[in-house]
Design a protein around this motif. Structure first.
Motif, PDB file in Angstrom:
ATOM      1  N   VAL A 455      31.437  25.813 -26.209  1.00 52.15           N
ATOM      2  CA  VAL A 455      32.077  26.245 -24.962  1.00 52.15           C
ATOM      3  C   VAL A 455      31.284  27.382 -24.317  1.00 52.15           C
ATOM      4  CG1 VAL A 455      34.362  25.498 -25.709  1.00 52.15           C
ATOM      5  CG2 VAL A 455      33.670  27.851 -26.118  1.00 52.15           C
ATOM      6  N   THR A 456      30.618  28.195 -25.137  1.00 49.41           N
ATOM      7  CA  THR A 456      29.757  29.239 -24.570  1.00 49.41           C
ATOM      8  C   THR A 456      28.598  28.612 -23.800  1.00 49.41           C
ATOM      9  OG1 THR A 456      30.301  30.698 -26.428  1.00 49.41           O
ATOM     10  CG2 THR A 456      28.385  31.291 -25.089  1.00 49.41           C
ATOM     11  N   GLY A 457      27.996  27.576 -24.384  1.00 48.12           N
ATOM     12  CA  GLY A 457      26.922  26.879 -23.694  1.00 48.12           C
ATOM     13  C   GLY A 457      27.378  26.228 -22.407  1.00 48.12           C
ATOM     14  N   VAL A 458      28.589  25.661 -22.402  1.00 51.23           N
ATOM     15  CA  VAL A 458      29.134  25.043 -21.192  1.00 51.23           C
ATOM     16  C   VAL A 458      29.322  26.092 -20.102  1.00 51.23           C
ATOM     17  CG1 VAL A 458      31.163  23.890 -20.221  1.00 51.23           C
ATOM     18  CG2 VAL A 458      30.236  23.142 -22.421  1.00 51.23           C
ATOM     19  N   ALA A 459      29.841  27.269 -20.466  1.00 53.46           N
ATOM     20  CA  ALA A 459      30.041  28.339 -19.485  1.00 53.46           C
ATOM     21  C   ALA A 459      28.708  28.846 -18.938  1.00 53.46           C
ATOM     22  CB  ALA A 459      30.827  29.483 -20.118  1.00 53.46           C
ATOM     23  N   VAL A 460      27.701  28.968 -19.798  1.00 51.67           N
ATOM     24  CA  VAL A 460      26.378  29.415 -19.338  1.00 51.67           C
ATOM     25  C   VAL A 460      25.772  28.388 -18.388  1.00 51.67           C
ATOM     26  CG1 VAL A 460      24.020  29.903 -20.098  1.00 51.67           C
ATOM     27  CG2 VAL A 460      25.957  30.857 -21.353  1.00 51.67           C
ATOM     28  N   ALA A 461      25.954  27.100 -18.689  1.00 53.91           N
ATOM     29  CA  ALA A 461      25.462  26.055 -17.785  1.00 53.91           C
ATOM     30  C   ALA A 461      26.148  26.165 -16.428  1.00 53.91           C
ATOM     31  CB  ALA A 461      25.701  24.674 -18.404  1.00 53.91           C
ATOM     32  N   GLY A 462      27.463  26.429 -16.433  1.00 54.78           N
ATOM     33  CA  GLY A 462      28.174  26.628 -15.173  1.00 54.78           C
ATOM     34  C   GLY A 462      27.663  27.831 -14.411  1.00 54.78           C
ATOM     35  N   LEU A 463      27.300  28.892 -15.127  1.00 52.85           N
ATOM     36  CA  LEU A 463      26.752  30.084 -14.483  1.00 52.85           C
ATOM     37  C   LEU A 463      25.409  29.776 -13.826  1.00 52.85           C
ATOM     38  CD1 LEU A 463      26.649  33.132 -13.922  1.00 52.85           C
ATOM     39  CD2 LEU A 463      25.716  33.438 -16.230  1.00 52.85           C
ATOM     40  N   LEU A 464      24.532  29.086 -14.524  1.00 50.32           N
ATOM     41  CA  LEU A 464      23.225  28.736 -13.955  1.00 50.32           C
ATOM     42  C   LEU A 464      23.381  27.837 -12.728  1.00 50.32           C
ATOM     43  CD1 LEU A 464      21.216  28.070 -17.245  1.00 50.32           C
ATOM     44  CD2 LEU A 464      21.177  30.120 -15.801  1.00 50.32           C
ATOM     45  N   LEU A 465      24.336  26.911 -12.790  1.00 56.11           N
ATOM     46  CA  LEU A 465      24.586  26.039 -11.644  1.00 56.11           C
ATOM     47  C   LEU A 465      25.054  26.847 -10.432  1.00 56.11           C
ATOM     48  CD1 LEU A 465      25.041  23.140 -10.442  1.00 56.11           C
ATOM     49  CD2 LEU A 465      27.379  23.326 -11.318  1.00 56.11           C
ATOM     50  N   SER A 466      25.944  27.821 -10.668  1.00 55.00           N
ATOM     51  CA  SER A 466      26.484  28.595  -9.554  1.00 55.00           C
ATOM     52  C   SER A 466      25.445  29.513  -8.935  1.00 55.00           C
ATOM     53  CB  SER A 466      27.680  29.432 -10.032  1.00 55.00           C
ATOM     54  OG  SER A 466      27.267  30.425 -10.968  1.00 55.00           O
ATOM     55  N   LEU A 467      24.400  29.853  -9.681  1.00 52.14           N
ATOM     56  CA  LEU A 467      23.346  30.723  -9.146  1.00 52.14           C
ATOM     57  C   LEU A 467      22.409  29.980  -8.203  1.00 52.14           C
ATOM     58  CD1 LEU A 467      22.356  32.756 -12.340  1.00 52.14           C
ATOM     59  CD2 LEU A 467      23.464  33.651 -10.280  1.00 52.14           C
ATOM     60  N   THR A 468      22.423  28.650  -8.241  1.00 60.03           N
ATOM     61  CA  THR A 468      21.487  27.857  -7.440  1.00 60.03           C
ATOM     62  C   THR A 468      21.559  28.170  -5.945  1.00 60.03           C
ATOM     63  OG1 THR A 468      21.578  26.079  -9.072  1.00 60.03           O
ATOM     64  CG2 THR A 468      20.733  25.530  -6.881  1.00 60.03           C
ATOM     65  N   PRO A 469      22.758  28.123  -5.297  1.00 60.45           N
ATOM     66  CA  PRO A 469      22.775  28.406  -3.855  1.00 60.45           C
ATOM     67  C   PRO A 469      22.416  29.844  -3.525  1.00 60.45           C
ATOM     68  CG  PRO A 469      25.005  28.239  -4.704  1.00 60.45           C
ATOM     69  CD  PRO A 469      24.094  27.784  -5.793  1.00 60.45           C
TER      70      PRO A 469
END
Length: 475
Positions: A455-469
């Protein structure tokens, strides 16, 4: 808590200026929608707390008990996308009221049956009904309140009641289970009936927002594909990820969904306009919902098992331990609408995913063999509650911004389907990891560490995705 009280609570969350500028009937409609979302959260958490008592009285195995939860997930996640689009095609008010009546009837029957199979069937029907009420409620909200500050504020209030329902369900589930598990099924009935009556009176009649023919082939392939996909995910941990049945179900689901995409490209009046997925912000919102829901619900699932099965805490004590996250969502969400108006959705989603990742990371860093509540668990729940409060409303706003009224149900159903399917996928993986870990011979958290890593990895992936824009904009 009845609908009049809900209306008062909604009004209390508004500023004086908003109350003076907004008709009372408008916020009465919001109170009805909030009541239904409150019921969804209440039902899920209450039944989860009552599972051990249900198994003891009805003689159900652990596998059967899991299907009391998974039956709801199957109906809810499998038909959410169709539910939102059906509201666009046939009328939001009509679909909302019919589904709410079905939800109330299924709750009543579930509290009276003495057979485990019938109980699981009622849970599937309730999930099916919620698959129509949830996206329809959100589409009624987004078409009732104009895009901008008013809608952002309404979405924040809407989120408060969803979190309050889940938090209240934890406490009520612990209290009602001691009196009898059937009360956890029967309590939602009068609330649903009150919301149904108020909805008939307050929600204005609407005409179908979308015109066109009936895409029966698309509906059949979509429902079949989604049901098989969710079923394969929730049943894989028990059967095995490489079991022939699991692989066959997954392949059939992929084939049906591929057929659905082909059909939607060729029919004159598609059930779902695929062009809605060309907007990058909408795609990011849906993927962010996968990360938010998948990590949050899976972590709470592990904490529930650990506190009750390993530490042998009572349901009420366990509920109080997890309550801070829900309270922070309930009290923090009213401010999210103003933050969205001021800063936009992208920075808030980034902040939310950062808070979630820090929460899981802190838990991994400080947990050790036995997590200390004040040092480890409480800060984690506060970080997760703050992240969810920021993220849920922001993601919902981003997923529906700029969408025509005729497709609000589609956009609402799409983002909620992403959350449910994402939660089913991450939870299935977490369950498999926990089951594969060597059983804990002592009362410690070591068996659950692989799941927390995931779940930590899933949250980090979500963070990287949100940084894109944000990175693209700066560049």
């Amino acid at each position: 808590m009845h609908t009049h009280l809900m209306s008062l609570l909604v009004t209390m969350t508004l500023t004086h200026a908003e109350r003076s500028q907004t008709p009372a009937r408008l916020w009465g409609v919001l109170a009805v929608l909030c009541t239904v979302l409150f019921l969804d959260g209440l039902d899920v958490s209450m039944v989860g707390v009552a599972l051990p008592s249900i198994g003891t009285e009805l003689g159900l195995s652990t596998t059967s008990l899991q299907w009391i939860v998974n039956g709801y997930v199957l109906g809810y996640g499998g038909l959410l996308l169709l539910g939102g689009r059906t509201a666009d095609l046939l009328g939001r008010r009509r679909i909302f009221l019919i589904a709410l009546a079905v939800f109330a009837a299924a709750s009543l029957i579930g509290g009276l049956v003495d057979d485990g199979t019938l109980l699981i069937a009622t849970r599937f029907v309730k999930g099916l009904a919620a698959a129509f009420t949830a996206p329809t409620a959100l589409s009624i909200l987004t078409t009732t309140f104009a895009e901008g500050p008013a809608r952002n504020r309404a979405l924040s209030v809407f989120s408060v009641f969803g979190a309050s329902g889940y938090s209240s369900g934890l406490i009520l589930g612990g209290l009602l289970t001691s009196a009898g598990w059937r009360w956890t099924f029967l309590i939602p009935v009068p609330l649903a009936l009150a919301a149904l009556i108020a909805g008939i009176v307050l929600i204005p009649r609407d005409r179908p927002a979308a015109e066109g023919g009936h895409d029966l082939a698309g509906a059949a392939t979509l429902v079949s594909g989604m049901l098989l996909m969710v079923y394969s995910l929730v049943s894989a941990p028990d059967r095995g990820w490489l079991h022939p049945v699991t692989l066959t179900l997954a392949a059939a689901a992929i084939a049906l969904l591929a057929a659905f995409l082909v059909i939607e490209r060729r029919v004159r009046h598609p059930l779902i306009r695929l062009g809605i997925l060309r907007a990058g912000a909408i795609v990011r919102a849906n993927l962010s919902m996968v990360a938010l829901f998948g990590s949050y619900l899976s972590f709470q699932f592990m904490m529930t098992l650990y506190l009750q099965n390993v530490l042998h805490w009572s349901p009420l004590r366990m509920a109080l331990a997890l309550l801070p996250a829900g309270l922070l969502v309930a009290f923090g969400s009213p401010f999210t609408g103003r933050l969205i108006t001021r800063y936009g959705t992208a920075p808030l989603i980034t902040g939310a995913m950062l808070s979630m990742a820090l929460g899981y990371g802190w838990f991994l860093l400080t947990a050790g063999a036995t997590p200390h509540y004040v040092v480890t668990t409480l800060p984690t729940m506060l970080l997760l509650g703050g992240g969810f409060a920021l993220g849920f409303s922001s993601i919902m706003a981003q997923a529906t911004d700029g969408i025509e009224d005729s497709e609000q149900g589609l956009a609402s159903g799409l983002v909620q389907t992403s959350g449910q399917v994402g939660a089913a996928l991450v939870l299935a993986l977490v369950t498999a990891l926990v089951a594969a870990a060597s059983p804990a011979s002592r009362a410690d958290f070591s068996q659950f560490h692989p799941g927390v890593n995931l779940v930590t990895g899933v949250a980090v992936a979500g963070l990287l995705l949100s940084l894109t824009p944000l990175l693209t904009r700066r560049r």
